[in-house]
Design an enzyme around this catalytic site. Structure first.
Site, PDB file in Angstrom:
ATOM      1  CB  SER B 166      -0.941  -0.029   1.307  1.00 37.86           C
ATOM      2  OG  SER B 166      -2.070   0.966   1.177  1.00 37.86           O
ATOM      3  NE  ARG B 236      -8.592   1.716  11.150  1.00 38.69           N
ATOM      4  CZ  ARG B 236      -7.429   1.026  10.451  1.00 38.69           C
ATOM      5  NH1 ARG B 236      -6.735   1.978   9.525  1.00 38.69           N
ATOM      6  NH2 ARG B 236      -6.967   0.358  10.892  1.00 38.69           N
ATOM      7  CG  ASP B 332      -6.020  -3.906  -3.625  1.00 41.24           C
ATOM      8  OD1 ASP B 332      -6.902  -2.944  -3.503  1.00 41.24           O
ATOM      9  OD2 ASP B 332      -4.930  -3.773  -3.390  1.00 41.24           O
ATOM     10  CG  HIS B 365      -5.499  -2.300  -0.020  1.00 39.43           C
ATOM     11  ND1 HIS B 365      -4.571  -2.217  -0.913  1.00 39.43           N
ATOM     12  CD2 HIS B 365      -4.927  -1.620   1.049  1.00 39.43           C
ATOM     13  CE1 HIS B 365      -3.489  -1.487  -0.473  1.00 39.43           C
ATOM     14  NE2 HIS B 365      -3.943  -0.821   0.787  1.00 39.43           N
ATOM     15  CG  ASP B 366      -6.381  -4.702   5.241  1.00 39.68           C
ATOM     16  OD1 ASP B 366      -5.711  -3.795   4.910  1.00 39.68           O
ATOM     17  OD2 ASP B 366      -7.296  -4.387   6.376  1.00 39.68           O
TER      18      ASP B 366
END
Lengths: 399, 399
Positions: B166, B236, B332, B365-366
């Site tokens: 990232s 967040r 992602d 993505h994580d």
């Protein structure tokens, strides 16, 4: 910063006991209460709506249009709050795919919307105070119940068609499931039979943004004389991203800078996309009520048509005679094609008359509101075919 | 509601003049200032970092790990604030793909991060007050400049490898472009050479949520004794959705209800996904500084490597001798494979030594932080090959 502009406010309109300018308004007294899924009963209550065209003698040409989350009843006429043209005026109007020279079109503000139909900003006649969070939480089925009561009031037995996009499409599916004998044709666009986990997540972010705003005042902001404009603007900004596709954002804005040749190395809107989003947030708060946003998003989150029918979506459409046209858009990631396909699969399992079109476009979820020729031509063809099947003279007469 | 829990706060740590527990800290005086892309100069300044393993005599086995937006230097050891294990402890450690028995691993808190490296929560020695918004806006290149100054300080000429996911991957690409002769191998994962319009949009929502919180106090919350926890939590929550895929949210939460058999018809967390997101928001504010969030997101937004090189990305890698392993994940949508492919295309146009792997996973993505076997085996193979090429004894010795 957000929310420092406050021209004419919808809340001011609401406090003037919601007599939405130029909208038709039907009031139901305590003798005609609305029974809600929560177990609560709402009454007296009212529903605001617009109509276009003329109902024929046989009352066979009525079309109900269902609007989306922040939509309104002004489907084909100027919205008196924003001064903008009807939100679907390329779809509905004289000579349009849903031709008001031939069909009688009804569009009502949803329950808990903030354009005249009873919602949290309205005064509860029992207390004399705005409902705020004492308004019962409503569902998509409750919205449809309210519309059905209006259709009864208008003396219409069977709707020729029910159509809508996004949350409007959810209402279309609910209509077909709740009142199959009253819906001749159904057009759910960019919708699904349930709200996904990701969709609930985005709504929850919006609600938390509103509730985190101290001006929300636990939902009592009207009584307190405040307006949670900053929280509501943030909610709108987050939601707005989900209405567009990565590709359309890239094409429309890319990394273009806003009125500047260079980066400012600060937190002003350097990029056009930032400026655009801030504008979306700021203008939204002038036309929408924060508590309405909580209620209507909640209704969408709760929507799960299969759950109403023992977990099997096909049961929602058992022995249906309604003819369906289901439509999705390739770049819609909020209600992706897979959600529409699940509906089509269930309709097929119920041996329904269903056609399915996935329209190729890079415009994302909002494509249903935009100038997408394939959408218009498909709906035009479907409407004409359905009119023939119902024996209503269709425009042109040739098809 | 959000943000009403406030256990130990990172701001309290910051106010104790940021001596991050157990982290190595290198201070650079006014004689070694950091020149920033904005034109501003930062000094005195400091950088906090962790190291693992032993630097060999030839100083050829140093690996720099670059962390993501809200990451930290505790890549393979317990984070003293959260008590959680290192964020990449399956990738970095004894016997891991980046084997600390063989490589000397360095991981530094980024510039404007809030774990020890100079950032907005730190005291400006000139004024005796926390920087707040007087901290200059920094870029990814500035972060890399700070790291390069640390690498100089450690006496390392050439890094064997720079790796990260990232925003860490952005730093990897910047390293390869800014200091090609100092990077033997580069591993950018789940990244891209620019921040897209959609990514900027999501960051802008987060920043507006923070700045809409009255406890942000125009950035002076430390001096005012407030903390914009609600705004930061909303930021967040919005960001967290983008780190997961629609599919992983569906699998993990679906429409499951939270500790209840029925819908509550209210605005509490009915669904597990709501409860999960609220938890993500609430715990985040205990470990992250709101102004740092503004600065680090801004650095990502500003990242556009091609723009630095006349608009042609290949120019960023002209005559590079670095060997690259570029990796993306199928699900992602924040840094989709297309972004990695654009990097690979540019590298190929520059005749670079590059391998590209798109890992099939539904984790979004994580994925780069999770237990994805294909990622580990690919990196293990790439590291071993690169070690052979550089003449460093590699683990196992067989490959």
């Amino acid at each position: 910063m957000l929310g420092d502009t406050a021209s004419q406010s919808i809340l001011e309109v609401s406090l003037r006991e919601v007599e939405t300018p130029s909208s038709k308004l039907t009031r139901f007294g305590s003798d005609r209460p609305l029974k809600l899924d929560s177990g609560a009963t709402l009454g007296p209550w009212q529903i605001a709506y617009e109509t276009y065209g003329t109902l024929n003698a046989g009352k066979t040409n009525a079309v109900l249009i269902c609007h989306a989350l922040t939509g309104d009843q002004y489907v084909a006429s100027t919205n008196p709050i924003t001064g903008k043209p009807g939100w679907w005026n390329k779809m509905v109007g004289p000579g349009c795919p849903i031709d008001t020279n031939h069909y009688f079109v009804i569009c009502a503000n949803v329950l808990c919307g903030c354009l005249g139909t009873t919602g949290p900003a309205n005064v509860n006649s029992t207390t004399g105070q705005p409902y705020g969070l004492t308004m019962p939480v409503v569902t998509i089925r409750d919205m449809v119940r309210a519309q059905a009561q209006l259709i009864d009031y208008l003396g219409i037995e069977t709707l020729f068609m029910v159509a809508g996009g996004s949350m409007g499409g959810m209402q279309v599916l609910q209509w077909a499931a709740s009142y199959p004998e009253r819906v001749f044709a159904a057009v759910p666009i960019a919708a699904g039979a349930r709200h996904s986990s990701q969709n609930i997540a985005f709504h929850e972010v919006g609600r938390q943004a509103i509730m985190a705003d101290p001006d929300w005042n636990g939902g009592n902001y009207i009584a307190k004389g405040t307006r949670p404009t900053k929280g509501l603007a943030v909610a709108r900004m987050a939601a707005h991203i989900t209405y567009m596709s990565d590709e359309s954002l890239h094409q429309k804005f890319g990394r273009n800078l806003q009125d500047r040749d260079n980066l400012t190395f600060g937190f002003d809107a350097d990029f056009q996309i930032e400026s655009y989003l801030r504008h979306q947030g700021m203008t939204f708060v002038d036309r929408f009520d924060a508590n309405s946003y909580l209620y209507v998003t909640r209704a969408m989150d709760y929507f799960d048509l299969a759950a109403e029918f023992g977990g099997t979506l096909a049961n929602a459409f058992k022995q249906t005679a309604t003819r369906f046209c289901v439509m999705s858009f390739t770049s819609d990631w909020l209600f992706p094609t897979s959600e529409s396909k699940a509906v089509v699969k269930a309709l097929n399992a119920a041996a329904a008359n269903v056609s399915f079109v996935e329209v190729e476009t890079d415009r994302g979820h909002d494509a249903f509101l935009l100038d997408v020729p394939e959408m218009f031509s498909t709906i035009r063809g479907f409407v004409t075919g359905a009119a023939h099947a119902r024996g209503i003279p269709a425009p042109g007469g040739a098809d």
